[in-house]
Design a protein around this motif. Sequence first.
Motif, mmCIF file in Angstrom:
data_model
loop_
_atom_site.group_PDB
_atom_site.id
_atom_site.type_symbol
_atom_site.label_atom_id
_atom_site.label_comp_id
_atom_site.label_asym_id
_atom_site.label_seq_id
_atom_site.Cartn_x
_atom_site.Cartn_y
_atom_site.Cartn_z
ATOM 1 N N THR A 118 -13.805 0.517 -61.861
ATOM 2 C CA THR A 118 -13.448 0.496 -60.450
ATOM 3 C C THR A 118 -14.156 1.596 -59.682
ATOM 4 O O THR A 118 -14.610 1.383 -58.548
ATOM 5 N N ILE A 119 -14.246 2.788 -60.267
ATOM 6 C CA ILE A 119 -14.949 3.889 -59.598
ATOM 7 C C ILE A 119 -16.419 3.531 -59.378
ATOM 8 O O ILE A 119 -16.976 3.772 -58.301
ATOM 9 N N ILE A 120 -17.039 2.929 -60.378
ATOM 10 C CA ILE A 120 -18.438 2.503 -60.223
ATOM 11 C C ILE A 120 -18.551 1.439 -59.142
ATOM 12 O O ILE A 120 -19.469 1.474 -58.306
ATOM 13 N N ASN A 121 -17.613 0.485 -59.141
ATOM 14 C CA ASN A 121 -17.614 -0.556 -58.106
ATOM 15 C C ASN A 121 -17.508 0.046 -56.707
ATOM 16 O O ASN A 121 -18.231 -0.361 -55.782
ATOM 17 N N VAL A 122 -16.600 1.002 -56.549
ATOM 18 C CA VAL A 122 -16.383 1.608 -55.234
ATOM 19 C C VAL A 122 -17.629 2.360 -54.773
ATOM 20 O O VAL A 122 -18.048 2.245 -53.614
ATOM 21 N N LEU A 123 -18.225 3.139 -55.657
ATOM 22 C CA LEU A 123 -19.409 3.915 -55.290
ATOM 23 C C LEU A 123 -20.572 3.004 -54.889
ATOM 24 O O LEU A 123 -21.239 3.231 -53.870
ATOM 25 N N ILE A 124 -20.810 1.973 -55.694
ATOM 26 C CA ILE A 124 -21.898 1.037 -55.371
ATOM 27 C C ILE A 124 -21.589 0.304 -54.067
ATOM 28 O O ILE A 124 -22.457 0.136 -53.201
ATOM 29 N N GLY A 125 -20.344 -0.157 -53.916
ATOM 30 C CA GLY A 125 -19.972 -0.906 -52.721
ATOM 31 C C GLY A 125 -20.070 -0.073 -51.455
ATOM 32 O O GLY A 125 -20.556 -0.556 -50.423
ATOM 33 N N ILE A 126 -19.636 1.196 -51.505
ATOM 34 C CA ILE A 126 -19.718 2.060 -50.329
ATOM 35 C C ILE A 126 -21.171 2.323 -49.955
ATOM 36 O O ILE A 126 -21.551 2.258 -48.773
ATOM 37 N N TRP A 182 -18.604 -5.164 -57.398
ATOM 38 C CA TRP A 182 -18.754 -4.317 -56.216
ATOM 39 C C TRP A 182 -18.998 -5.113 -54.934
ATOM 40 O O TRP A 182 -19.008 -4.533 -53.849
ATOM 41 N N GLY A 183 -19.174 -6.410 -55.022
ATOM 42 C CA GLY A 183 -19.508 -7.210 -53.842
ATOM 43 C C GLY A 183 -18.438 -7.176 -52.769
ATOM 44 O O GLY A 183 -18.736 -7.053 -51.573
ATOM 45 N N SER A 184 -17.167 -7.287 -53.160
ATOM 46 C CA SER A 184 -16.092 -7.292 -52.162
ATOM 47 C C SER A 184 -15.992 -5.949 -51.450
ATOM 48 O O SER A 184 -15.760 -5.894 -50.237
ATOM 49 N N MET A 185 -16.199 -4.856 -52.185
ATOM 50 C CA MET A 185 -16.180 -3.540 -51.555
ATOM 51 C C MET A 185 -17.344 -3.382 -50.591
ATOM 52 O O MET A 185 -17.194 -2.811 -49.500
ATOM 53 N N ILE A 193 -18.165 -0.559 -41.020
ATOM 54 C CA ILE A 193 -19.251 0.242 -40.447
ATOM 55 C C ILE A 193 -19.819 -0.426 -39.200
ATOM 56 O O ILE A 193 -20.140 0.245 -38.206
ATOM 57 N N LEU A 194 -19.955 -1.750 -39.222
ATOM 58 C CA LEU A 194 -20.457 -2.468 -38.049
ATOM 59 C C LEU A 194 -19.552 -2.246 -36.839
ATOM 60 O O LEU A 194 -20.028 -2.146 -35.704
ATOM 61 N N GLN A 195 -18.250 -2.179 -37.072
ATOM 62 C CA GLN A 195 -17.318 -1.951 -35.966
ATOM 63 C C GLN A 195 -17.367 -0.519 -35.457
ATOM 64 O O GLN A 195 -17.219 -0.259 -34.265
ATOM 65 N N MET A 196 -17.614 0.417 -36.355
ATOM 66 C CA MET A 196 -17.495 1.824 -35.990
ATOM 67 C C MET A 196 -18.788 2.447 -35.479
ATOM 68 O O MET A 196 -18.744 3.472 -34.796
ATOM 69 N N LYS A 197 -19.944 1.855 -35.791
ATOM 70 C CA LYS A 197 -21.192 2.528 -35.436
ATOM 71 C C LYS A 197 -21.451 2.561 -33.932
ATOM 72 O O LYS A 197 -22.308 3.315 -33.471
ATOM 73 N N SER A 198 -20.716 1.762 -33.166
ATOM 74 C CA SER A 198 -20.841 1.817 -31.711
ATOM 75 C C SER A 198 -19.787 2.722 -31.078
ATOM 76 O O SER A 198 -19.679 2.775 -29.853
ATOM 77 N N SER A 199 -19.017 3.431 -31.902
ATOM 78 C CA SER A 199 -17.999 4.339 -31.377
ATOM 79 C C SER A 199 -18.665 5.540 -30.708
ATOM 80 O O SER A 199 -19.790 5.921 -31.040
ATOM 81 N N GLU A 200 -17.950 6.144 -29.783
ATOM 82 C CA GLU A 200 -18.510 7.256 -29.001
ATOM 83 C C GLU A 200 -18.853 8.456 -29.870
ATOM 84 O O GLU A 200 -19.893 9.081 -29.699
ATOM 85 N N TYR A 201 -17.970 8.796 -30.839
ATOM 86 C CA TYR A 201 -18.237 9.981 -31.647
ATOM 87 C C TYR A 201 -19.419 9.770 -32.592
ATOM 88 O O TYR A 201 -20.130 10.714 -32.931
ATOM 89 N N ILE A 221 -16.789 7.170 -43.293
ATOM 90 C CA ILE A 221 -16.016 6.939 -44.507
ATOM 91 C C ILE A 221 -14.571 7.437 -44.379
ATOM 92 O O ILE A 221 -13.633 6.709 -44.755
ATOM 93 N N PRO A 222 -14.310 8.655 -43.859
ATOM 94 C CA PRO A 222 -12.908 9.084 -43.737
ATOM 95 C C PRO A 222 -12.062 8.160 -42.863
ATOM 96 O O PRO A 222 -10.856 8.032 -43.081
ATOM 97 N N ASN A 223 -12.683 7.488 -41.907
ATOM 98 C CA ASN A 223 -11.938 6.614 -41.008
ATOM 99 C C ASN A 223 -11.744 5.206 -41.552
ATOM 100 O O ASN A 223 -11.044 4.406 -40.924
ATOM 101 N N ILE A 224 -12.347 4.891 -42.695
ATOM 102 C CA ILE A 224 -12.135 3.575 -43.312
ATOM 103 C C ILE A 224 -11.523 3.730 -44.698
ATOM 104 O O ILE A 224 -11.578 2.810 -45.510
ATOM 105 N N MET A 225 -10.926 4.892 -44.974
ATOM 106 C CA MET A 225 -10.325 5.116 -46.280
ATOM 107 C C MET A 225 -9.146 4.182 -46.533
ATOM 108 O O MET A 225 -8.874 3.814 -47.671
#
Length: 309
Positions: A118-126, A182-185, A193-201, A221-225
């Motif tokens: 699972t850790i490997i899946n998460v790292l690859i997926g992120i 890792w595909g689902s992650m 990320i697509l939703q957040m990259k247009s955020s003001e900050y 990443i902290p905002n999608i934990m």
Amino acid sequence: MTKKTEHEITRQMFEQLPVDTAATTSQRPSTTFWKDAWRRLKKNHVAMASVAVLLLITLMAIFAPMLSPYDYATQDIFAVNKGPSAEHWFGTDTLGRDIFTRCWIGARVSLTIALVATIINVLIGILYGGVSGYFGGKVDLIMMRGVEIIYTIPDLLWVILLMVIMGSGLNTIIIAIAITGWGSMARLVRGQILQMKSSEYVMASQTLGGRFSHIIAKHMIPNIMGPIIIDLTFSIPSAIFTEATLSYLGMGIPVPLASWGTLANDGAKMLQLYPYQLFFPALLISLTMLSFNLLGDGLRDAFDPKLRH
């Protein structure tokens, strides 16, 4: 010299009030994102109880086989299919092996497979989903088509093909599950990320010259934990079930090594005659899955920036 008017404002018209230090000082000490998340997680009693259960299972998996007088592989023809007793707490199986010892050996194997894969899946997926969602355009198109190609073949078939090539064993199962899971992650992270990259900050950080790695790690990443933790809690039981399925097909952990999947499979065959042989491994699997899910809910609430106060 100018003549004073009756409407002229002088210093004597004002009264200086004492400074209210309570209003000018912060009522809450400065803290980091992770410290604040830990503070709020500790207030969630259900999540902390789940941590205690998982910690207990982990400690038992480490120390119980060492303290048990029975070896997980030793067969005793004079103790075949004995029920739970003071001598054998969880009873014995059809070969006279102590189920208590084998359950905790199985906990070592199953938790190792689940956590490492699972850790490997998460790292690859992120990493994969973060790059795809951040750059977008042709990069996103090509990378997501690759994920869809992988999804056209069922995960179990990928695992079986890899195990046929690499052979059975603990490391092979971990690699096979990690490569295919890792595909689902990646899809989850890419959508967030697509939703957040247009955020003001995020745009402010880009304008100030923030690097890609800094923006991803510090702002996104902290905002999608929350969603990541939710997916993580499903990935760990999924890895356990994948191992159990492979064991049922005869492609799991080689004998005499045990896992929760092999123990549950062996117990299911004797369910009508000796139900205790299935009860104990099934109970451990259920407790572990429930604890991970409840802990995941607690972590989701703790990491969600919208719930911070």
